[in-house]
Design an enzyme around this catalytic site. Structure first.
Site, PDB file in Angstrom:
ATOM      1  N   GLY A 181       0.783  -1.219   0.000  1.00 38.95           N
ATOM      2  CA  GLY A 181       0.000   0.000   0.000  1.00 38.95           C
ATOM      3  C   GLY A 181       0.816   1.271   0.000  1.00 38.95           C
ATOM      4  O   GLY A 181       0.267   2.365   0.055  1.00 38.95           O
ATOM      5  N   SER A 207       5.964 -11.730  -4.530  1.00 36.37           N
ATOM      6  CA  SER A 207       4.868 -11.741  -5.497  1.00 36.37           C
ATOM      7  C   SER A 207       5.050 -10.645  -6.527  1.00 36.37           C
ATOM      8  O   SER A 207       5.802  -9.690  -6.332  1.00 36.37           O
ATOM      9  CB  SER A 207       3.531 -11.560  -4.780  1.00 36.37           C
ATOM     10  N   ARG A 208       4.350 -10.799  -7.626  1.00 36.55           N
ATOM     11  CA  ARG A 208       4.223  -9.705  -8.579  1.00 36.55           C
ATOM     12  C   ARG A 208       3.119  -8.772  -8.086  1.00 36.55           C
ATOM     13  O   ARG A 208       2.393  -9.089  -7.139  1.00 36.55           O
ATOM     14  CB  ARG A 208       3.900 -10.251  -9.967  1.00 36.55           C
ATOM     15  N   THR A 211      -2.276  -5.003  -6.821  1.00 37.14           N
ATOM     16  CA  THR A 211      -2.988  -3.740  -7.031  1.00 37.14           C
ATOM     17  C   THR A 211      -2.019  -2.565  -7.118  1.00 37.14           C
ATOM     18  O   THR A 211      -2.462  -1.417  -7.180  1.00 37.14           O
ATOM     19  CB  THR A 211      -3.986  -3.494  -5.882  1.00 37.14           C
ATOM     20  N   THR A 216       7.734  -6.791  -5.538  1.00 39.79           N
ATOM     21  CA  THR A 216       9.175  -7.041  -5.406  1.00 39.79           C
ATOM     22  C   THR A 216       9.693  -7.877  -6.567  1.00 39.79           C
ATOM     23  O   THR A 216      10.776  -7.616  -7.105  1.00 39.79           O
ATOM     24  CB  THR A 216       9.475  -7.744  -4.074  1.00 39.79           C
ATOM     25  N   ASP A 269      -8.189  -6.966  -1.229  1.00 37.28           N
ATOM     26  CA  ASP A 269      -8.044  -8.189  -0.458  1.00 37.28           C
ATOM     27  C   ASP A 269      -8.510  -7.876   0.963  1.00 37.28           C
ATOM     28  O   ASP A 269      -8.883  -6.759   1.274  1.00 37.28           O
ATOM     29  CB  ASP A 269      -6.611  -8.739  -0.485  1.00 37.28           C
ATOM     30  N   SER A 277      -2.416 -15.592   3.069  1.00 36.38           N
ATOM     31  CA  SER A 277      -1.526 -15.530   1.916  1.00 36.38           C
ATOM     32  C   SER A 277      -0.071 -15.405   2.351  1.00 36.38           C
ATOM     33  O   SER A 277       0.799 -16.177   1.937  1.00 36.38           O
ATOM     34  CB  SER A 277      -1.918 -14.341   1.035  1.00 36.38           C
ATOM     35  N   LYS A 301      -2.353   1.099   2.639  1.00 34.69           N
ATOM     36  CA  LYS A 301      -3.319  -0.011   2.748  1.00 34.69           C
ATOM     37  C   LYS A 301      -3.913  -0.052   4.155  1.00 34.69           C
ATOM     38  O   LYS A 301      -5.118  -0.269   4.334  1.00 34.69           O
ATOM     39  CB  LYS A 301      -2.640  -1.336   2.408  1.00 34.69           C
TER      40      LYS A 301
END
Length: 503
Positions: A181, A207-208, A211, A216, A269, A277, A301
């Site tokens: 975020g 992860s890619r 949102t 990273t 999410d 996750s 976020k």
């Protein structure tokens, strides 16, 4: 189903050349014999058999003549899963109903699910037995506060059990994660380099973007390969102590990859799914000590201390239940970190920090040292001092370059060709920076799919600006993408809000 000899009930396979992300899709002409005989309609879930291989896919119906009636076309995801040989045919049937249908329905109507329910649901998720609509219903049913603490533990455990789990042997295995975020907050490569240079193991799977303008893995990929398989990842860690790889390739928590696929277009999410996750992946990667960074700010976020308290408590409770040592680190989420927002621009910032470049973003450097120090303190003492010495001495840079070499080779990131400086139209002091809208500008400019696109924001809260001075610079790979982003900027005054000077 019994597969008989090829005949009128089978279709010749061809490659559609259509990217449907990770979702397997089959294309059939509406007048083909199989489509009519089986009663298939658009968005029907169908089972595809090619020799000994099979999968469940979604049907899209073709109404014109680009696809003959004796052929079926496969999306890239379906083609790569089935790997048909030239001239090979497939047979099709209705799949058995998903075993988790009842549990999913209960959750949609507000019910609570137990361990067995979540285990069955996640097995169906991994087995592609739920449609995109059903997956979206599940994600939505768990949003907000509709996934309690006990259910979060159940979901995390089910996601962990659905994939492989690495074992690195005796001794601590460190890791970190930021809940996100905050644009440009790319501390991970710096932290991994510092921690590994000090002799600790830190196998980082990332992860890619979901949102955001860059994850990273997106940022690291412009510097070195990240799509490593498990054996290669293990070799890198055993040789260098750390890695930074894309989690989607190693599939340590494959159910999470599917849920992220659905969360991406929904653009949200929930706390429960976020915890499941993150922690399922950390546990699957063999981590024993994990630090979670929670930036808190009005446009981050996590927007308030109360929300941070609730998330931290859920993370801690779930980690304790699953035997993971976890520490939460709170940070300032009022404004971007570093200068760049977007894969290449963030990679440039990371390299400047590692190289001790005098122009490196001070806030990114200090935040990375804070996080590395807090993580090192979980297994020792004087963590920040040791982290600083490692960065200042060049040992972190040397370790980072060694990790890049082990992952397939280093490459210098290249900036986009098209850029435009957005300037202030008045004097004032920067009072607020809207993280969400600034990230939106970077995405409209093409990030992360266009790795060189994004935003350079050197402005910080408290800066005094004169009329005509820059607020931020937009980078794009084409003039059209640049114009698209700038149209949004023109329609969104106050992305960087100035306070009028007092007389």
């Amino acid at each position: 189903m019994t597969v008989s000899d090829p005949g009128s009930s089978s279709l010749l396979l061809r490659r559609a050349g259509i990217d449907t992300y990770q979702q397997p899709v089959v294309y059939m002409h509406r007048d083909c014999a199989v489509c009519r005989a089986e009663g298939f309609a658009a968005l029907t879930r169908i089972e595809v058999h090619v020799g000994e291989r099979s999968l469940v896919a979604t049907l899209n119906v073709v109404v014109d003549d680009w696809l003959p009636t004796h052929e079926a076309a496969l999306s890239e995801a379906a083609w790569n899963r089935l790997r048909p040989q030239p001239g090979e045919r497939a047979k099709f049937a209705h799949p058995e109903p998903a075993r988790s249908a009842g549990a999913l329905r209960r959750k949609v109507f507000g019910g609570r699910l137990d361990d067995d329910d979540y285990r069955t649901l996640i097995e169906d998720v991994v087995g592609d037995r739920l449609s995109e609509l059903e997956l979206a219903a599940f994600v939505t049913a768990c949003a907000g506060d509709r996934l309690d603490g006990v259910e979060t533990i159940s979901l995390t455990r089910a996601m962990l059990e659905a994939g492989e789990r690495l074992d690195w042997g005796a001794g601590p295995v460190l890791d970190k994660h930021c809940v996100g975020g905050l644009p440009g907050n790319r501390t991970t490569p710096i932290v991994v380099a510092i921690v590994a240079a000090l002799g600790h193991r830190i196998p980082k799977t990332s992860s890619r973007a979901i949102t955001s303008p860059a994850g990273t893995a997106d940022t690291m990929e412009v510097i070195a390969p990240v799509a490593l398989d498990l054996p290669t990842m293990r070799r890198v860690v055993e040789h260098e102590g750390g890695c930074i790889v894309w989690g989607g390739k190693v599939r340590l928590s494959p159910a999470d990859d599917v849920l992220i696929r659905v969360e991406r277009p929904l653009d949200f999410d929930s706390d429960g799914q976020l915890v499941a996750s993150v922690l399922s992946k950390k546990l699957a990667a063999g981590s024993s000590h994990v630090l979670i960074d929670i930036p808190v700010g009005a446009t981050a976020k996590v927007r308030s201390d109360g929300a941070a308290d609730a998330l931290a408590q859920r993370l801690q409770t779930t980690a304790d239940a699953l035997g993971l040592r976890l520490r939460v680190h709170r940070s300032d989420g009022r404004q971007p970190v570093g200068v760049g927002i977007g894969p290449v621009l963030e990679a440039r910032d990371v390299l400047q920090v590692l190289r001790n470049d005098p122009g490196a973003p001070v806030d990114l450097r200090e935040r990375a040292l804070d996080i590395a120090g807090a993580l090192l303190d979980m297994v020792g003492s004087e963590g920040r001092q040791r982290a600083k010495r490692t960065l200042d001495s060049g040992a972190a840079l040397a370790k980072f370059m060694a990790i890049c070499a082990a992952q397939g080779g280093f490459r210098e990131p290249q900036l986009a060709s098209f850029r435009h400086e957005v300037v202030t139209d008045r004097d004032g002091t920067v009072a607020e920076i809207d993280n969400r809208r600034l990230a939106r500008v970077a995405k409209l400019a093409g990030a992360p799919l266009s790795a060189s696109a994004g935003v350079d924001c050197r402005t910080r809260i408290g800066d005094e600006l004169r009329r005509g001075e820059p607020l931020f610079t937009v980078y794009a790979a084409s003039q059209g993408e640049l114009d698209y982003a700038l149209d949004y900027v023109a329609a969104q005054p106050g992305i960087v809000a100035l306070q009028e000077p007092t007389v």
